[in-house]
Design a protein around this motif. Structure first.
Motif, PDB file in Angstrom:
ATOM      1  N   HIS A 112       0.816  -1.217   0.000  1.00 32.17           N
ATOM      2  CA  HIS A 112       0.000   0.000   0.000  1.00 32.17           C
ATOM      3  C   HIS A 112       0.850   1.268   0.000  1.00 32.17           C
ATOM      4  O   HIS A 112       0.305   2.363  -0.147  1.00 32.17           O
ATOM      5  N   THR A 113       2.153   1.113   0.144  1.00 34.79           N
ATOM      6  CA  THR A 113       3.027   2.294   0.074  1.00 34.79           C
ATOM      7  C   THR A 113       3.275   2.738  -1.358  1.00 34.79           C
ATOM      8  O   THR A 113       3.639   3.886  -1.598  1.00 34.79           O
ATOM      9  N   PHE A 114       3.085   1.821  -2.308  1.00 31.28           N
ATOM     10  CA  PHE A 114       3.334   2.193  -3.712  1.00 31.28           C
ATOM     11  C   PHE A 114       2.148   1.966  -4.632  1.00 31.28           C
ATOM     12  O   PHE A 114       2.124   2.481  -5.750  1.00 31.28           O
ATOM     13  N   ILE A 117       0.428   5.003  -6.476  1.00 30.99           N
ATOM     14  CA  ILE A 117       1.201   5.585  -7.573  1.00 30.99           C
ATOM     15  C   ILE A 117       1.241   4.619  -8.750  1.00 30.99           C
ATOM     16  O   ILE A 117       1.195   5.038  -9.915  1.00 30.99           O
ATOM     17  N   LEU A 118       1.308   3.331  -8.460  1.00 30.03           N
ATOM     18  CA  LEU A 118       1.274   2.333  -9.532  1.00 30.03           C
ATOM     19  C   LEU A 118      -0.028   2.458 -10.321  1.00 30.03           C
ATOM     20  O   LEU A 118      -0.030   2.348 -11.556  1.00 30.03           O
ATOM     21  N   LYS A 119      -1.123   2.694  -9.636  1.00 31.80           N
ATOM     22  CA  LYS A 119      -2.409   2.880 -10.321  1.00 31.80           C
ATOM     23  C   LYS A 119      -2.374   4.110 -11.227  1.00 31.80           C
ATOM     24  O   LYS A 119      -2.960   4.107 -12.318  1.00 31.80           O
ATOM     25  N   LYS A 120      -1.688   5.151 -10.781  1.00 30.20           N
ATOM     26  CA  LYS A 120      -1.566   6.353 -11.608  1.00 30.20           C
ATOM     27  C   LYS A 120      -0.745   6.068 -12.861  1.00 30.20           C
ATOM     28  O   LYS A 120      -1.074   6.550 -13.956  1.00 30.20           O
ATOM     29  N   LEU A 121       0.324   5.286 -12.724  1.00 35.42           N
ATOM     30  CA  LEU A 121       1.120   4.909 -13.886  1.00 35.42           C
ATOM     31  C   LEU A 121       0.307   4.058 -14.853  1.00 35.42           C
ATOM     32  O   LEU A 121       0.363   4.249 -16.073  1.00 35.42           O
ATOM     33  N   LEU A 122      -0.467   3.132 -14.306  1.00 27.48           N
ATOM     34  CA  LEU A 122      -1.313   2.286 -15.140  1.00 27.48           C
ATOM     35  C   LEU A 122      -2.322   3.140 -15.909  1.00 27.48           C
ATOM     36  O   LEU A 122      -2.512   2.956 -17.111  1.00 27.48           O
ATOM     37  N   ALA A 145       9.477   4.747  -6.894  1.00 25.34           N
ATOM     38  CA  ALA A 145      10.600   3.807  -6.974  1.00 25.34           C
ATOM     39  C   ALA A 145      11.270   3.491  -5.639  1.00 25.34           C
ATOM     40  O   ALA A 145      11.545   2.308  -5.368  1.00 25.34           O
ATOM     41  N   PRO A 146      11.556   4.464  -4.767  1.00 25.10           N
ATOM     42  CA  PRO A 146      12.263   4.097  -3.532  1.00 25.10           C
ATOM     43  C   PRO A 146      11.496   3.117  -2.655  1.00 25.10           C
ATOM     44  O   PRO A 146      12.056   2.122  -2.180  1.00 25.10           O
TER      45      PRO A 146
END
Length: 249
Positions: A112-114, A117-122, A145-146
């Motif tokens: 849940h920390t990333f 943002i992954l959904k935004k990239l998708l 990424a971090p």
């Protein structure tokens, strides 16, 4: 981050790859070591994809952008599917084998920390090529990424810690999940994943283990439909590293 002979960066950075257990451990010793090792290789494929996207985001030709957006959408969808499969099937079943509820909950919490943002990239992968902004892709990757890389690294010792438990039962769970992952679009996931590996990594490897001639089927049949997108992959279908075609020196 290494560079090719032209001085251009390659996909083992800027976010560093993970050392695999097979570098120092016998993966046949226990299913937990095998599972952790397979996962480490998969995580490194994810990191190469992330790095390849970041390094090649500066584009101007509409066809290149269209293909890049398909690669972005494919990569983000694959990573998302991987983590949903872990949360809903793999990790609960591994915990059931061990009789240890919440043994892997810390790793799930890290998703849940990333994931936002992954959904935004998708979603950005569905952008019109005319509206594409490299700065948006790079900004989202820099934000994600971090914590993403930290999670991928943290999961390996968690899986290795399963070694005291029933190895054959753990392996059955892993193989069932592997089969489920294999149901994804064969025109997308196999060509992409094969091009995100590096058979020279850590002195040489043959991950993933595949039936004879499988790579030929992927390369000559499945990879054809979206061949333009696979121009952004850091390796060829056989896992040989190659120059990032669109990376800046």
């Amino acid at each position: 981050m290494t560079s090719d002979k032209t001085g251009s960066p390659w996909a083992d950075g800027p976010w560093q790859l993970i050392e695999t257990p097979s570098k120092t451990e016998d993966t046949s010793r226990h299913a937990a070591v095998y599972i952790a090792n397979e996962m480490a290789f998969a995580h490194n494929a994810m990191l190469r994809g992330l790095n390849a996207l970041y390094l090649q985001a500066d584009l101007s030709e509409l066809q290149d952008i269209k293909d890049f957006l398909f690669f972005l959408r494919s990569w983000a969808g694959w990573v998302s599917h991987h983590h949903v499969l872990e949360e809903e099937q793999m990790f609960p079943q591994l915990e059931e084998v061990m009789g240890k509820p919440d043994f892997l909950q810390g790793n799930i919490d890290e998703h849940h920390t990333f994931q936002p943002i992954l959904k935004k990239l998708l979603a950005y992968g569905d952008s019109r090529p005319e509206d594409y902004q490299a700065s948006t892709v790079r900004s989202l990757i820099e934000e994600m990424a971090p914590v993403f890389r930290n999670h991928l690294a943290n999961e390996i010792p968690s899986l290795l810690a399963m070694e005291p438990y029933d190895g054959p039962a753990l392996l059955r769970v892993y193989k069932e999940c592997e089969a489920e992952a294999g149901k994804q679009d064969k025109n997308v996931i196999p060509p992409m994943v094969l091009g995100l590996r590096d058979i020279t990594f850590e002195g040489g490897n043959q991950w993933p283990a595949m039936p004879p001639l499988s790579t030929y089927f992927v390369h000559y049949i499945f990879a054809r439909k979206h061949a333009g997108a696979w121009r952004f992959l850091p390796s060829d279908s056989w896992g040989n590293p190659r120059k990032l075609e669109f990376a800046s020196s």
